[in-house]
Scaffold this active site. Structure first.
Site, PDB file in Angstrom:
ATOM      1  N   ASP A 119     -14.119  40.501 -13.122  1.00 56.96           N
ATOM      2  CA  ASP A 119     -12.556  40.405 -13.125  1.00 56.96           C
ATOM      3  C   ASP A 119     -12.046  40.757 -14.803  1.00 56.96           C
ATOM      4  O   ASP A 119     -11.114  40.081 -15.070  1.00 56.96           O
ATOM      5  CB  ASP A 119     -12.290  38.963 -12.779  1.00 56.96           C
ATOM      6  CG  ASP A 119     -12.688  38.656 -11.496  1.00 56.96           C
ATOM      7  OD1 ASP A 119     -12.382  39.483 -10.587  1.00 56.96           O
ATOM      8  OD2 ASP A 119     -13.424  37.572 -11.332  1.00 56.96           O
ATOM      9  N   HIS A 130     -11.107  45.589  -6.930  1.00 57.17           N
ATOM     10  CA  HIS A 130     -10.453  45.925  -8.306  1.00 57.17           C
ATOM     11  C   HIS A 130      -9.088  46.393  -8.036  1.00 57.17           C
ATOM     12  O   HIS A 130      -8.813  46.936  -6.813  1.00 57.17           O
ATOM     13  CB  HIS A 130     -11.269  47.010  -8.827  1.00 57.17           C
ATOM     14  CG  HIS A 130     -11.776  48.108  -8.049  1.00 57.17           C
ATOM     15  ND1 HIS A 130     -12.955  48.100  -7.365  1.00 57.17           N
ATOM     16  CD2 HIS A 130     -11.158  49.375  -7.718  1.00 57.17           C
ATOM     17  CE1 HIS A 130     -13.350  49.175  -6.641  1.00 57.17           C
ATOM     18  NE2 HIS A 130     -12.216  50.096  -6.707  1.00 57.17           N
TER      19      HIS A 130
END
EC number: 6.3.4.4
Length: 430
Positions: free
Chosen positions: A13, A41
């Site tokens: 992340d 993503h």
């Protein structure tokens, strides 16, 4: 021959998708080499926000080839859904290539993932329950089903039958759960295979031919170094190798063809799921960072744990992944904090250490040693150069680079593409 690997340097992340998308502009081939649809993503393209889990970021560029390499574990059902999602948004997908050697995630992997996680109770790892671990287990045990097998009806039926016999013994006898019937899987998943057949090929040939022809190839990692099964906070890790070395195994491209490794990190740290996190914040500052940074998992939606920037973690990532360039994201999230902190070392039993321990018992006794820097209150979301940043923000960025020992090539002050600023072109250095 030019190749760049993008890796996350923390626990995932970090904003790899945006940086990969940014670097994709100057690449001709973009490839994923590990993980599965447990990775999420987020990419903004032409003003639209897309959330992908399997397909590489390069899919939005019609003239570029996007590759799902042999090291990725593919859930055909998820992939078909993702392809449909892109087509609904008028994104062409005929530039996608999928390795015939990639392994397949099937319903029994997902069920086993859930049962094993439930059985661990308080010792659970925090898996996304996507079947990733069990699929990699089958791969290592040499009973996995590959994309090439999925496309062959006879071979798929034979191997599915054998695997179900073994898996159902586990479900019934070990977990007191219901068996999965052959007919519950076979026709549905064979059909998924036929829907993706047009994309399937030997991607190692495509990648090596591209490099040999002098084309630029970008390798896109999932998760982060600290989730690597060998180099991460084991056992609170993923089941693959997000480190840059995973490229050679997961793509079929030799190590001599890798030129640069871009490590992506945030100006603070975040983590989803359980496991060690020495700089984790439990106070109002942590809540502020989570709220401003919108720290919620792309795949799970779970609130992420957040903490201060940890240079011990970063130096570990730099060492084991051979990071040559740093991309620093989310500096803007820290705007408004009176003081910002960087962990420079750990205190373990009264002694300072500068490396990340393998032992979880040692990690639990580690106390972060912080260097405090003055914060900044200015809105930096429009800054284009380091000189545009307030002095305190600029000093913070420079200090991170010094402590990690890697030059920063890009920095971001917001989620949009135009908020990513280049200090040094990675491609120009090759």
């Amino acid at each position: 021959m030019s190749s760049v690997v993008v890796v996350g340097t923390q626990w995932g992340d970090e904003g790899k998708g945006k940086i990969t998308d940014f670097l994709s502009e100057n690449a001709e081939v973009i490839a994923r080499y590990q993980g599965g649809d447990n990775a999420g993503h987020t990419i903004k393209f032409d003003g639209v926000t897309y959330k992908l889990h399997l397909i590489p970021s390069g899919i939005f560029y019609k003239e570029k080839i996007s590759v799902i390499g042999n090291g990725v574990v593919v859930n055909p059902k998820s992939l078909v859904k993702e392809l449909a999602y892109l087509k609904e948004n008028n994104v062409a997908t005929d530039n996608l290539r999928i390795s015939d050697r990639a392994h397949v995630i099937l319903p029994y992997h997902i069920k086993l993932d859930q049962l094993q996680e439930d059985a661990k109770g308080e010792n659970k790892i925090g898996t996304t329950i996507k079947g990733i671990g069990p699929a990699y287990m089958d791969k290592a045990a040499r009973v996995g089903i590959r994309i090439a097998d999925l496309l062959d009806k006879e071979i798929f039926a034979e191997r599915l039958q054998i695997n179900l016999e073994e898996k159902n013994r586990q479900f019934v006898k070990m977990f007191d759960s219901e068996a999965i019937e052959f007919d519950d899987i076979f026709e549905e998943y064979y059909e998924y295979g036929q829907q993706i057949k047009q994309y399937v090929t030997d991607t190692s040939v495509i990648l090596n031919d591209a490099l040999d022809a002098g084309k630029r190839v970008l390798f896109e990692g999932a998760q982060g170094v600290m989730l690597d099964i060998d180099q991460g906070t084991y056992p609170f890790v993923t089941s693959s190798n997000p480190v840059a070395g995973g490229v050679t195994i997961g793509s079929g491209v030799g190590p001599s063809k890798i030129n640069k490794v871009v490590g992506v990190c945030k100006a603070y740290t975040s983590r989803v799921g359980d496991g060690p996190f020495p700089t984790e914040l439990f106070d109002e500052t942590g809540e502020t960072i989570r709220r401003v940074g919108k720290e919620y998992g792309t795949t799970t939606g779970r609130p992420r744990r957040v903490g201060w920037f940890d240079s011990v973690v970063m130096r570990h990532s730099k060492r084991v992944s051979g990071i040559t360039n740093l991309s620093l994201n989310s500096i803007d999230v820290l705007s408004g904090l009176e003081t910002v902190k960087i962990c420079t070392a750990y205190e373990l039993d009264g002694e300072l250490i500068y490396h990340y321990p393998a032992s979880l018992k040692e990690l639990s006794r580690c106390k972060p040693v912080y260097e405090e820097l003055p914060g900044w209150s200015e809105d930096i979301t429009g800054c284009k150069t380091l000189a545009d940043l307030p002095a305190n923000a600029r000093n913070y960025v420079h200090r991170i680079s010094e402590l990690v020992g890697v030059r920063i090539s890009t920095f971001s002050v917001g989620p949009d593409r135009n908020q990513t600023n280049v200090l040094e072109s990675v491609w120009a250095q090759i």
